[in-house]
Scaffold this active site. Structure first.
Site, PDB file in Angstrom:
ATOM      1  NE  ARG A 189      -4.282  -1.383   0.105  1.00  0.00           N
ATOM      2  CZ  ARG A 189      -4.437  -2.347  -0.805  1.00  0.00           C
ATOM      3  NH1 ARG A 189      -3.513  -2.546  -1.724  1.00  0.00           N
ATOM      4  NH2 ARG A 189      -5.520  -3.098  -0.811  1.00  0.00           N
TER       5      ARG A 189
ATOM      6  CD  GLU B  95      -3.186   3.537  -5.440  1.00  0.00           C
ATOM      7  OE1 GLU B  95      -2.220   3.239  -4.720  1.00  0.00           O
ATOM      8  OE2 GLU B  95      -4.010   2.716  -5.832  1.00  0.00           O
TER       9      GLU B  95
ATOM     10  CG  HIS C 130      -3.418  -0.469  -6.974  1.00  0.00           C
ATOM     11  ND1 HIS C 130      -3.710   0.199  -5.809  1.00  0.00           N
ATOM     12  CD2 HIS C 130      -3.409  -1.777  -6.642  1.00  0.00           C
ATOM     13  CE1 HIS C 130      -3.873  -0.668  -4.829  1.00  0.00           C
ATOM     14  NE2 HIS C 130      -3.698  -1.875  -5.308  1.00  0.00           N
TER      15      HIS C 130
HETATM   16  P1  NAP Z   1      -0.907 -11.540   4.802  1.00  0.00           P
HETATM   17  O1  NAP Z   1      -0.888 -12.963   4.362  1.00  0.00           O
HETATM   18  O2  NAP Z   1      -1.764 -11.139   5.961  1.00  0.00           O
HETATM   19  O3  NAP Z   1       0.626 -11.110   5.068  1.00  0.00           O
HETATM   20  C1  NAP Z   1       0.993  -9.940   5.712  1.00  0.00           C
HETATM   21  C2  NAP Z   1       2.401 -10.101   6.271  1.00  0.00           C
HETATM   22  O4  NAP Z   1       2.801  -8.851   6.822  1.00  0.00           O
HETATM   23  C3  NAP Z   1       2.529 -11.133   7.374  1.00  0.00           C
HETATM   24  O5  NAP Z   1       3.737 -11.840   7.192  1.00  0.00           O
HETATM   25  C4  NAP Z   1       2.633 -10.287   8.642  1.00  0.00           C
HETATM   26  O6  NAP Z   1       3.430 -10.900   9.651  1.00  0.00           O
HETATM   27  C5  NAP Z   1       3.356  -9.094   8.116  1.00  0.00           C
HETATM   28  N1  NAP Z   1       3.146  -7.897   8.930  1.00  0.00           N
HETATM   29  C6  NAP Z   1       1.982  -7.333   9.282  1.00  0.00           C
HETATM   30  N2  NAP Z   1       2.190  -6.226  10.010  1.00  0.00           N
HETATM   31  C7  NAP Z   1       3.537  -6.098  10.101  1.00  0.00           C
HETATM   32  C8  NAP Z   1       4.391  -5.164  10.732  1.00  0.00           C
HETATM   33  N3  NAP Z   1       3.880  -4.135  11.407  1.00  0.00           N
HETATM   34  N4  NAP Z   1       5.728  -5.337  10.610  1.00  0.00           N
HETATM   35  C9  NAP Z   1       6.231  -6.376   9.911  1.00  0.00           C
HETATM   36  N5  NAP Z   1       5.470  -7.307   9.297  1.00  0.00           N
HETATM   37  C10 NAP Z   1       4.150  -7.165   9.405  1.00  0.00           C
HETATM   38  O7  NAP Z   1      -1.380 -10.595   3.608  1.00  0.00           O
HETATM   39  P2  NAP Z   1      -1.169 -10.831   2.031  1.00  0.00           P
HETATM   40  O8  NAP Z   1      -2.300 -11.590   1.462  1.00  0.00           O
HETATM   41  O9  NAP Z   1       0.228 -11.309   1.805  1.00  0.00           O
HETATM   42  O10 NAP Z   1      -1.341  -9.312   1.520  1.00  0.00           O
HETATM   43  C11 NAP Z   1      -0.446  -8.299   1.961  1.00  0.00           C
HETATM   44  C12 NAP Z   1      -0.915  -6.936   1.500  1.00  0.00           C
HETATM   45  O11 NAP Z   1      -0.673  -6.781   0.112  1.00  0.00           O
HETATM   46  C13 NAP Z   1      -2.421  -6.680   1.612  1.00  0.00           C
HETATM   47  O12 NAP Z   1      -2.808  -6.323   2.927  1.00  0.00           O
HETATM   48  C14 NAP Z   1      -2.671  -5.583   0.597  1.00  0.00           C
HETATM   49  O13 NAP Z   1      -2.621  -4.312   1.201  1.00  0.00           O
HETATM   50  C15 NAP Z   1      -1.502  -5.744  -0.377  1.00  0.00           C
HETATM   51  N6  NAP Z   1      -1.981  -6.110  -1.716  1.00  0.00           N
HETATM   52  C16 NAP Z   1      -1.716  -5.295  -2.776  1.00  0.00           C
HETATM   53  C17 NAP Z   1      -2.178  -5.645  -4.037  1.00  0.00           C
HETATM   54  C18 NAP Z   1      -1.935  -4.775  -5.247  1.00  0.00           C
HETATM   55  O14 NAP Z   1      -2.780  -4.760  -6.140  1.00  0.00           O
HETATM   56  N7  NAP Z   1      -0.817  -4.079  -5.333  1.00  0.00           N
HETATM   57  C19 NAP Z   1      -2.900  -6.818  -4.230  1.00  0.00           C
HETATM   58  C20 NAP Z   1      -3.134  -7.633  -3.137  1.00  0.00           C
HETATM   59  C21 NAP Z   1      -2.681  -7.272  -1.882  1.00  0.00           C
HETATM   60  P3  NAP Z   1       2.926 -12.194  10.480  1.00  0.00           P
HETATM   61  O15 NAP Z   1       2.761 -13.274   9.464  1.00  0.00           O
HETATM   62  O16 NAP Z   1       4.006 -12.474  11.400  1.00  0.00           O
HETATM   63  O17 NAP Z   1       1.620 -11.804  11.097  1.00  0.00           O
END
Ligand code: NAP
Length: 308
Positions: free
Chosen positions: A228, A257, A275
Site C-alpha cells: 500500500r 493514490e 495499481h
Molecule cells: P498476509 O498474508 O496477511 O501477510 C501480511 C504479512 O505482513 C505477514 O507476514 C505479517 O506478519 C506481516 N506484517 C503485518 N504487520 C507487520 C508489521 N507491522 N511489521 C512487519 N510485518 C508485518 O497478507 P497478504 O495476502 O500477503 O497481503 C499483503 C498486503 O498486500 C495486503 O494487505 C494488501 O494491502 C496488499 N496487496 C496489494 C495488491 C496490489 O494490487 N498491489 C494486491 C493484493 C494485496 P505475520 O505473518 O508475522 O503476522
C-alpha cells in the site's frame, strides 16, 4: 465486476451494481449502509469511523470487501455498528507476486526507460555499454511482510532467479526453501539488493519505510512496493532517489493514490504501474466469487469464509 461475477450476483441476489469506477463519496457510503443488507466495497471506498458514526441503525450487516487489503475500512468501528467484514485472501496472491517480479525486472533492467527510448524513435542501436542495469539472478532480496504474497514473491525469487531471501515478519516462517528472518528492518534494508514491501497498510505500517530506512539501503539497491502506498513516506523516497541514496524504485501503489508526484513521473530510474497487482480477468473473477461466497455464507447463517 467481471461478467462472470456480475452474472452470479444477479442470479443469486437482488443487486444494484454501481457503474462508476470512482470511490464512493461520503453520501454514497451513507446510502450503502442505510439501504443495503450487504455492501461489496473495494479499495478507495473509505469506510472510516465517521461513515458509521453518521448512521444510528444501519441496514447493512456485512461489508464483503473485494480485495485482501482492508485498510480503507475501520473494522473496529464497523463491528461496533454491528457490521461484519470479510475480504478475499488467497485469490490475489500469485497475481500480486507476479506484479512484484514485473516491477523488479523492469526496474533492475531499465525496461521502462528502454521502452520509452524505442518509442521515441531515438534509439541508435545496440552497443556494449548501453543502458546497463542490475543483474537480478543470484542477488539478495529482502521481503518486508512474509505472508501469502511475501512468500509467493520469495518463492519466485529463490526458484526462478537463484536469489537469496531474507524477510521481516512478526513471526518466524518455514516456507520450505531457505529464507532468513532479519532482526530488524534497518538490518534487512542495509543487507539487500532489492527490498520488496508486502505488508498490509494501516496505522501500524504507515511510513514504515521512512528516511532512516532508505538511508540504510545500499546506493545500488532498489525498493519495490506492491503493498500500500502509505507504507512508504513518499517525500522521503523522492529525496532518496534524487540524492542517489538508492538506485531505483518500482511502484504499483502510491501514498496519495491516484495522485503520483511529478518528481516520480520525471525520474527514469523508477517504474510506475497504476495499481495493477491483481489486474487479470481470472483473478478479478476469483476475488468476486470469494466475496460472493462470503455473502452467500452470511445470508445462510453460516460462518464467513474469510472474516476480517
Ligand atoms: P498476509 O498474508 O496477511 O501477510 C501480511 C504479512 O505482513 C505477514 O507476514 C505479517 O506478519 C506481516 N506484517 C503485518 N504487520 C507487520 C508489521 N507491522 N511489521 C512487519 N510485518 C508485518 O497478507 P497478504 O495476502 O500477503 O497481503 C499483503 C498486503 O498486500 C495486503 O494487505 C494488501 O494491502 C496488499 N496487496 C496489494 C495488491 C496490489 O494490487 N498491489 C494486491 C493484493 C494485496 P505475520 O505473518 O508475522 O503476522
Amino acid at each position: 465486476m467481471t461478467a462472470a461475477v456480475e452474472a452470479r450476483a444477479r442470479l443469486e441476489f437482488d443487486v444494484e451494481i454501481r457503474q462508476e469506477t470512482t470511490p464512493l463519496s461520503a453520501e454514497d457510503r451513507q446510502r450503502a449502509l442505510r439501504e443495503f443488507d450487504i455492501v461489496m466495497p473495494t479499495l478507495g471506498d473509505q469506510f472510516d469511523a465517521a461513515s458509521f458514526a453518521g448512521i444510528s441503525a444501519p441496514r447493512c450487516r456485512l461489508l464483503a470487501n473485494f480485495g485482501v487489503g482492508y485498510n480503507h475500512i475501520d473494522v473496529d468501528a464497523a463491528k461496533t455498528a454491528g457490521i461484519a467484514v470479510s475480504n478475499t485472501p488467497g485469490a490475489v496472491t500469485d497475481a500480486t507476486a507476479d506484479t512484484a517480479l514485473t516491477l523488479m525486472l523492469m526496474t533492475a533492467r531499465r525496461a521502462g526507460e528502454g521502452e520509452r527510448l524505442v518509442r521515441s524513435g531515438q534509439w541508435q542501436g545496440w552497443h556494449p555499454t548501453q543502458m546497463l542495469g542490475l543483474h537480478l539472478t543470484g542477488k539478495h532480496v529482502g521481503i518486508v511482510g512474509f505472508g501469502r504474497i511475501g512468500e509467493a514473491i520469495a518463492r519466485r525469487c529463490h526458484f526462478g532467479f537463484g536469489m537469496s531471501v531474507s524477510y521481516l515478519a512478526r513471526s518466524e516462517k518455514s516456507p520450505g526453501f531457505p529464507a532468513v528472518r532479519a532482526d530488524s528492518l534497518n538490518v534487512l534494508a542495509a543487507s539487500v539488493d532489492v527490498l520488496v514491501l508486502a505488508v498490509p497498510g494501516g496505522a501500524e505500517t504507515r511510513h514504515l519505510i521512512n528516511a532512516g530506512v532508505l538511508a540504510a539501503m545500499r546506493p545500488k539497491a532498489l525498493l519495490i512496493n506492491i503493498a500500500r502506498g502509505e507504507v512508504v513516506d513518499e517525500a522521503a523516497l523522492i529525496s532518496a532517489l534524487q540524492t542517489g541514496e538508492i538506485a531505483g524504485a518500482g511502484l504499483d501503489v502510491y501514498e496519495f493514490e491516484p495522485e503520483v508526484p511529478l518528481a516520480l513521473r520525471q525520474m527514469e530510474q523508477v517504474t510506475l504501474l497504476p495499481h495493477l497487482g491483481t489486474a487479470t480477468e481470472e483473478v478479478r473473477s476469483d476475488m468476486g466469487q470469494l466475496a460472493l461466497d462470503n455473502v452467500a455464507a452470511f445470508l445462510a447463517g453460516k460462518p464467513l469464509i474469510s472474516p476480517v
